[in-house]
Design a protein around this motif. Structure first.
Motif, PDB file in Angstrom:
ATOM      1  N   MET A 246      33.636  50.787  35.414  1.00 22.65           N
ATOM      2  CA  MET A 246      34.711  51.368  34.599  1.00 22.65           C
ATOM      3  C   MET A 246      36.003  51.220  35.486  1.00 22.65           C
ATOM      4  O   MET A 246      36.995  50.749  34.661  1.00 22.65           O
ATOM      5  CB  MET A 246      34.674  52.931  34.258  1.00 22.65           C
ATOM      6  N   ALA A 247      36.146  51.669  36.481  1.00 23.21           N
ATOM      7  CA  ALA A 247      37.332  51.654  37.194  1.00 23.21           C
ATOM      8  C   ALA A 247      37.906  50.072  37.444  1.00 23.21           C
ATOM      9  O   ALA A 247      39.094  49.808  37.298  1.00 23.21           O
ATOM     10  CB  ALA A 247      37.069  52.159  38.743  1.00 23.21           C
ATOM     11  N   GLU A 249      37.021  47.453  35.587  1.00 25.61           N
ATOM     12  CA  GLU A 249      37.557  46.757  34.657  1.00 25.61           C
ATOM     13  C   GLU A 249      38.609  47.278  33.796  1.00 25.61           C
ATOM     14  O   GLU A 249      39.351  46.602  33.294  1.00 25.61           O
ATOM     15  CB  GLU A 249      36.051  46.754  33.452  1.00 25.61           C
ATOM     16  N   SER A 250      38.743  48.617  33.581  1.00 25.71           N
ATOM     17  CA  SER A 250      39.626  49.235  32.729  1.00 25.71           C
ATOM     18  C   SER A 250      41.052  49.859  33.518  1.00 25.71           C
ATOM     19  O   SER A 250      41.910  50.256  33.092  1.00 25.71           O
ATOM     20  CB  SER A 250      39.069  50.086  31.879  1.00 25.71           C
ATOM     21  N   VAL A 251      40.963  49.822  34.863  1.00 20.44           N
ATOM     22  CA  VAL A 251      42.049  49.947  35.572  1.00 20.44           C
ATOM     23  C   VAL A 251      42.230  49.153  36.753  1.00 20.44           C
ATOM     24  O   VAL A 251      43.590  48.664  36.610  1.00 20.44           O
ATOM     25  CB  VAL A 251      41.712  51.451  36.359  1.00 20.44           C
ATOM     26  N   GLY A 252      41.500  48.304  37.488  1.00 16.57           N
ATOM     27  CA  GLY A 252      41.727  47.433  38.360  1.00 16.57           C
ATOM     28  C   GLY A 252      42.324  46.095  37.727  1.00 16.57           C
ATOM     29  O   GLY A 252      43.323  45.883  38.257  1.00 16.57           O
ATOM     30  N   HIS A 253      41.709  45.546  36.905  1.00 20.13           N
ATOM     31  CA  HIS A 253      42.036  44.301  36.351  1.00 20.13           C
ATOM     32  C   HIS A 253      43.399  44.499  35.690  1.00 20.13           C
ATOM     33  O   HIS A 253      44.259  43.839  35.672  1.00 20.13           O
ATOM     34  CB  HIS A 253      41.120  43.783  35.185  1.00 20.13           C
ATOM     35  N   ASN A 358      38.171  46.591  46.798  1.00 14.21           N
ATOM     36  CA  ASN A 358      37.145  47.635  46.734  1.00 14.21           C
ATOM     37  C   ASN A 358      37.605  48.581  45.885  1.00 14.21           C
ATOM     38  O   ASN A 358      38.410  49.347  46.076  1.00 14.21           O
ATOM     39  CB  ASN A 358      36.540  47.984  47.802  1.00 14.21           C
ATOM     40  N   THR A 359      37.539  48.601  44.297  1.00 18.35           N
ATOM     41  CA  THR A 359      38.073  49.260  43.410  1.00 18.35           C
ATOM     42  C   THR A 359      37.195  50.541  43.147  1.00 18.35           C
ATOM     43  O   THR A 359      36.081  50.405  43.037  1.00 18.35           O
ATOM     44  CB  THR A 359      38.475  48.639  42.311  1.00 18.35           C
ATOM     45  N   THR A 458      32.772  47.835  43.638  1.00 18.59           N
ATOM     46  CA  THR A 458      33.138  48.992  42.748  1.00 18.59           C
ATOM     47  C   THR A 458      32.454  50.222  42.904  1.00 18.59           C
ATOM     48  O   THR A 458      31.291  50.262  43.471  1.00 18.59           O
ATOM     49  CB  THR A 458      32.610  48.487  41.367  1.00 18.59           C
ATOM     50  N   GLY A 459      33.080  51.293  42.611  1.00 21.04           N
ATOM     51  CA  GLY A 459      32.588  52.578  43.218  1.00 21.04           C
ATOM     52  C   GLY A 459      33.165  53.803  42.453  1.00 21.04           C
ATOM     53  O   GLY A 459      34.119  53.653  41.798  1.00 21.04           O
TER      54      GLY A 459
END
Lengths: 473, 450
Positions: A246-247, A249-253, A358-359, A458-459
């Motif tokens: 989730m982090a 795809e919808s915050v990092g990118h 590493n997001t 991702t984490g």
């Protein structure tokens, strides 16, 4: 590996002589050893040795990128000539000059921690490790399987016309597997990926065997016990694996500045964040997401990016507000700021572009058991298979592989193919609590044209969301 | 540039590195197949109506496949300018093979084939004027009223040379040009591609106009209502799903549990309207090759005929295991299609639209992911213009649509196939060239966040 640094230095000098206002050269070499088992039988032993020289030249406001693996001065001369020619030809289409942010000049040599040099790994040892993993699937419901282990050593030498020189070495250990289980005409499938930076010891640190054993048991339980649920709004608790995707795809990118500026519009897409929307609120006070290239052993580990900029942790989402974009030197110049070292290139024949490392969702202070215990009527999503998100990063979907009913604080029966389909602001605004158990998963992130797969983690910790619509396939 | 022969030779090649690798191998292997790929690639990327970067690269690499007894090894070396490095690499490869376990090793295809080569080359295409192509495309979009235009132009010259222990030695040259363009106006967008083996075959004006018209038509989109619809898949979308079908025909995928076509040979796998063929070479097909990675001549392989699965795609290893012959689709490990061609249907797309009572038109898609490769359960997101079709007419632009289906059901539910077809290959979604028609699929599930 023998990097011909003189040739890179020569390339920068040559480019400057030909009129390049900024020039850089990057030598990048990779050695890989791979084992691939298909249903237990070995495919060919894999050894690759690739490398070459990449260049970027800024010429009269135009930016050109080129590469070759012919490692001689004549070939470098030809490459520089070709790139300058292309820049001249494109002058009418480069309407707005491309500038780079001012950055400190750095001269550095860095290496990822490596207790046992990866060069000392032989094929027999790697094969034995893969066979051990494969044995864990045998005699069970697993009827087909792909088991792959790979070692990779990546060395780079970066030099630019400003005086920055960076030399680096990153060894990586990677596992990839697809296990397919059959039971009474029903089929379940799970993709597994793990990757770490380090020497031979990284294979042990990943502890893949234990993870495979657990997965086999989980699949048996899903076959035996899984139920379906009525479509409806329920509290959702997710594991670190789900929090991470989730982090990412919808915050990092959407925090990648090249997307925000429209540079990826025809390929990886754009962003729900507008150019001037720093500080935009998309989540609750609990929503905090960071990206950190400097985490030791992480799959996305680096200390300097591929523009020679020193790396550090970036806070992308702070208490629900967009707080930092991922920048390279080009986008940061456009914003009048400095690069935060997000430029990465997967190989010598790929240009450095803005990437995550590493997001992750920052951990909170709750015990993960508390999040489950306080949920009266909800679902718990532990792992996923299918997922996707639209090209502005708003409309996302995660389909559970392992998911459970939560009733009165107790984790109950598994739910097969549970679907969470949700908009980004709805998702992050619903985040109520974060646990304290930060864990990472590994992935290969795709972006760029030509496409570049790049290793990332991702984490996050366990997360608890307020009521969200869930259904199943 | 110009239309020249593809220069396949038998016995004389410019592949100097292949001989160096053979010398390094000596007599320590039973079989080898060496494939040298020399590539010159130019690319222009543009966004916000202007260039963002230009790329140019020249590379040479050799794929090395060797066997000894029942052991085998495979790899790629691109550090070829130094003989000592080639020797070191070959030592490592042979050592890995020695330490590997016994496995299936097939006899490589033999003989000095006279490869048939389709004449379809634009030699030196990588020196072509990509700026002019991009400008024509951008201008075409702006003329239709687009605000922002983004995309890429790519041109490639590639020379493939093969040398095998069974006597195959040949070289062929291929050329390709691709334009991908996306037009944006307010909240609407449209995308198009133009693909050819010749620079002169690119049509940036038509591609630009197509993208821009869809951007214009897709203003004021409303959120799609989730439900079951007849879904009309434009060639960009149908190509992405046809590619998945073609790739699932790989015998490797079937054995590995990664194909919904497992156990379906000779059985019904799609609507009887659907026919799919893999062409090793076809005029305009930018995936064309005269020989595969083992030195087998490529061919024309029917995958689906009247809805019946007719062939899996094989290399020599998968073929031997299945007691059949290679279809010339190696991939040493995984056989793969070259150019997928879906047979055209009988109806113009306008007639198909006219036949739809309650439907959705998807002009583009992205981010296709599987819940289960073996069963074919997947979803993919609509991208760019999408529309409601009501009582035979396009009535409303929509956003937020996700096609959530499974491939066996989807292909069995094809109701109509258009006369019109287009070559599709584009970033991320369609990596194998597909000549794709519009497909009308009955009763597909469309979902969206609610």
């Amino acid at each position: 590996m023998n990097l011909n640094t003189d040739l890179a230095d020569y390339a920068v000098i040559k480019s400057s002589e030909r009129g390049g206002t900024y020039s850089e050269a990057r030598l990048q070499a990779q050695q890989e050893m791979g084992v691939l088992l298909k249903n237990g039988a070995p495919e060919p032993a894999i050894i690759t040795m690739t490398g070459g020289l990449a260049m970027r030249i800024s010429y009269k406001g135009g930016l050109v990128f080129g590469y070759t693996n012919a490692m001689d001065r004549r070939s470098i001369d030809q490459l520089v000539d070709k790139l300058i020619k292309q820049a001249k030809a494109g002058v009418t289409l480069f309407r707005r000059p491309i500038n780079f942010s001012k950055q400190d000049v750095s001269i550095a040599k860095w290496e990822a921690e490596e207790r046992e040099r990866m060069e000392n790994l032989n094929y027999e040892t790697l094969l034995a490790k893969a066979v051990t993993l494969d044995e864990m699937c045998k005699g069970s419901i697993i009827k087909q399987r792909i088991i792959s282990l790979e070692s990779n050593i990546e060395e780079k030498y970066f030099v630019n016309s400003e005086g920055t020189i960076i030399r680096s070495r990153v060894p990586r250990a990677s596992f990839f597997g697809i296990i397919t289980a059959h039971s009474e005409g029903s089929v379940l499938q799970r993709v597994l990926q793990h990757g770490e930076v380090g020497g031979i010891e990284a294979f042990e640190r990943m502890n893949v065997g234990e993870k495979i054993s657990k997965e086999v048991k989980i699949m048996a339980r899903i076959f035996d016990k899984s139920v379906k649920i009525e479509e409806g709004k329920r509290n959702v608790v997710v594991s670190p694996e789900i929090a991470g995707i989730m982090a990412h795809e919808s915050v990092g990118h959407p925090s990648e500045a090249d997307r925000i500026l429209g540079r990826e519009a025809a390929q990886a897409g754009e962003s729900y964040i507008g150019k001037d929307e720093m500080g935009m609120k998309i989540g609750s006070e609990e929503a905090c997401v960071s990206d950190d290239p400097t985490i030791p052993h992480s799959y996305g580990f680096y200390l300097f990016d591929d523009e020679g900029v020193g790396a550090y942790k970036r806070a992308l989402l702070n208490r629900g507000r967009i707080s930092e974009f991922l920048h390279n030197r080009e986008t940061s110049a456009e914003y009048g700021t400095a690069s935060n070292a997000s430029a990465r290139a997967s190989a010598y024949d790929r240009e450095p572009i803005i990437r995550m490392a590493n997001t992750y969702v920052e951990p909170g202070d709750a015990d993960p058991e508390e999040l489950l215990a306080e949920t009266k009527d909800g679902v718990y999503i532990k792992s996923f298979m299918e997922w996707n998100i639209d090209d502005r990063r708003l409309n996302q979907r995660y389909v559970g592989h392992e998911a459970y009913i939560i009733k009165n604080g107790a984790v109950g029966l598994p739910i097969r193919n549970l679907v969470l389909e949700v908009n980004t602001p709805t998702l992050w605004s619903s985040l109520e609590r974060r646990a304290n158990d930060l864990e990472f998963s590994s992935a290969t992130c795709g972006k760029g044209d030509p496409e570049q797969g790049i290793p990332v983690w991702t984490g996050g910790p366990h997360l608890k969301f307020g009521p969200l619509m869930v259904t199943h396939r | 540039m110009g239309d020249k022969s593809n220069l396949v030779s038998n016995g004389i090649t410019a592949a100097v590195y292949l001989d160096k690798v053979v010398r390094a191998l000596g007599d320590r292997v039973d079989q080898y197949s060496l494939l040298q790929v020399e590539n010159r690639e130019s690319m222009l990327r543009f966004a916000n109506n202007e260039a963002t970067t230009v790329n140019y690269g020249h590379t040479v690499a050799v794929q090395v496949y060797i066997t000894k007894g029942k052991k085998k090894a495979l790899g790629v070396i691109s550090e070829l300018s130094n003989d000592a490095i080639i020797s070191t690499y070959i030592e490592q490869l042979i050592e890995a093979m020695r330490l590997s376990e016994r496995s299936d090793v097939s006899t490589l295809p033999g003989g000095r084939h006279r490869f048939h080569v389709l004449k379809d080359l634009d030699a030196g295409i990588s020196n072509g004027d990509m700026f002019s192509i991009a400008k024509q495309g951008i201008d075409a979009c702006l003329e239709v009223g687009s605000e922002r235009v983004a995309g890429s132009v790519m041109m490639e010259d590639t020379r493939f040379s093969i040398l095998t222990s069974s006597g195959t030695r040949a070289t062929e040259e291929r050329s390709s040009a691709m334009l991908s363009i996306r037009a944006i106006k307010n909240k609407g967008s449209g995308a198009a591609v133009s693909i050819s083996t010749h620079l002169s075959g690119l049509d940036p004006v038509t591609a630009g106009k197509t993208a821009a018209i869809n951007a214009k038509k897709s203003q004021d989109p409303v959120k799609v209502e989730p439900g079951i619809y007849d879904v009309l898949l434009a060639p960009s979308v149908s190509a992405s799903l046809i590619q998945l079908f073609g790739s699932a025909a790989s015998a490797f995928s079937v054995e590995a549990g990664l194909s919904f076509l497992a156990g379906k040979l000779g059985k019904h796998t799609a609507s009887e309207l659907f026919n799919l063929v893999d062409y090793g070479q076809i005029k305009g097909g930018i995936g064309s090759r005269a020989f595969d990675d083992e030195g087998s001549p490529t061919g024309i392989t029917s995958i689906v005929k009247d809805g019946i699965l007719t062939h899996y795609l094989h290399n020599s290893t998968t073929a031997e295991k299945a007691n059949t012959v290679s279809t010339g689709n190696a991939g040493i490990i995984d056989p793969s299609p070259w150019n997928l061609v879906a047979e055209r249907g009988s109806e113009p797309v306008d007639h198909i639209i006219g036949s739809i009572k309650k439907g959705i038109l998807l002009t583009n898609n992205w981010y296709t992911r599987f819940q289960n490769y073996r069963t074919g359960e997947f979803s993919t997101l609509g991208r760019d213009a999408a529309f409601i079709i009501s009582n035979g007419k396009i009535t409303q632009s929509i956003h937020g649509s996700r096609l959530s289906d499974d491939l066996p059901r989807l292909f069995e539910s094809i109701k109509s196939i258009s006369k019109e077809r287009a070559w599709i290959k584009w970033w991320g979604e369609v990596t194998i060239p597909v000549l794709a028609p519009y497909l009308l699929v009955k009763d597909s599930r469309i979902t969206t966040p609610t």
